[in-house]
Design a protein around this motif. Structure first.
Motif, short mmCIF file in Angstrom:
data_model
loop_
_atom_site.label_atom_id
_atom_site.label_comp_id
_atom_site.label_asym_id
_atom_site.label_seq_id
_atom_site.Cartn_x
_atom_site.Cartn_y
_atom_site.Cartn_z
N MET A 1 48.86 48.81 29.63
CA MET A 1 47.82 48.66 30.64
C MET A 1 46.67 47.89 30.02
N ASN A 2 46.18 46.87 30.71
CA ASN A 2 45.12 46.01 30.17
C ASN A 2 43.72 46.49 30.48
N GLY A 3 43.55 47.33 31.44
CA GLY A 3 42.22 47.80 31.81
C GLY A 3 42.33 48.85 32.90
N PRO A 4 41.18 49.30 33.39
CA PRO A 4 41.20 50.31 34.45
C PRO A 4 41.68 49.72 35.77
N LEU A 5 42.20 50.56 36.61
CA LEU A 5 42.67 50.15 37.93
C LEU A 5 41.48 50.17 38.89
N LEU A 6 40.83 49.01 39.02
CA LEU A 6 39.66 48.86 39.88
C LEU A 6 39.85 47.63 40.75
N ARG A 7 39.47 47.76 42.03
CA ARG A 7 39.55 46.60 42.94
C ARG A 7 38.39 45.67 42.63
N PRO A 8 38.66 44.40 42.32
CA PRO A 8 37.57 43.48 41.98
C PRO A 8 36.73 43.12 43.20
N ARG A 9 35.50 42.75 42.96
CA ARG A 9 34.62 42.33 44.04
C ARG A 9 34.87 40.87 44.41
N TYR A 10 35.40 40.09 43.48
CA TYR A 10 35.69 38.69 43.71
C TYR A 10 37.16 38.44 43.39
N ASP A 11 37.68 37.31 43.77
CA ASP A 11 39.07 36.93 43.53
C ASP A 11 40.03 37.87 44.28
N ARG A 12 39.70 38.14 45.50
CA ARG A 12 40.58 38.96 46.33
C ARG A 12 40.70 38.31 47.70
N LYS A 13 41.81 38.60 48.37
CA LYS A 13 42.05 38.02 49.69
C LYS A 13 41.65 38.98 50.80
N ILE A 14 42.12 40.22 50.74
CA ILE A 14 41.79 41.18 51.80
C ILE A 14 40.94 42.31 51.20
N ALA A 15 41.55 43.14 50.39
CA ALA A 15 40.81 44.27 49.82
C ALA A 15 40.86 44.31 48.30
N GLY A 16 41.65 43.43 47.67
CA GLY A 16 41.71 43.38 46.23
C GLY A 16 42.72 44.32 45.60
N VAL A 17 43.64 44.86 46.39
CA VAL A 17 44.62 45.79 45.83
C VAL A 17 45.58 45.05 44.91
N CYS A 18 46.10 43.92 45.34
CA CYS A 18 47.02 43.15 44.48
C CYS A 18 46.32 42.67 43.22
#
Length: 94
Positions: A1-18
């Protein structure tokens, strides 16, 4: 795992889940989105999983500077005559 599982505020299309899964596990973002689309169209549970992840995965905190990230002010700052006691004279009018 490279980091925590957090939805980013930028670089997302709908909600940032992917984007959250791609960042956390080091996956390619395009392939992650493609896998979701395939799950939605062929698996049927992809949309439900996306909505659940949207609710459960927290959003990335705002990027605020931490104390100590800026270099210390130069020695003698602010200058001794700050604020100036005698402001400069206005320019002469013509």
């Amino acid at each position: 795992m490279n980091g925590p599982l957090l939805r980013p505020r930028y670089d997302r299309k709908i909600a940032g889940v992917c984007a959250a899964f791609a960042r956390a596990y080091g996956w390619d973002l395009t392939l992650t989105r493609l896998a979701l689309v395939l799950l939605v169209f062929f698996g049927g549970g992809g949309l439900l999983a996306y909505v659940i992840c949207w609710v459960v995965i927290p959003e990335e905190p705002l990027a605020l500077p931490y104390a100590g990230t800026y270099p210390p002010p130069p020695v003698g700052y602010p200058p001794a005559d700050y604020p100036p006691t005698n402001p400069p004279a206005p320019p002469p009018s013509v």
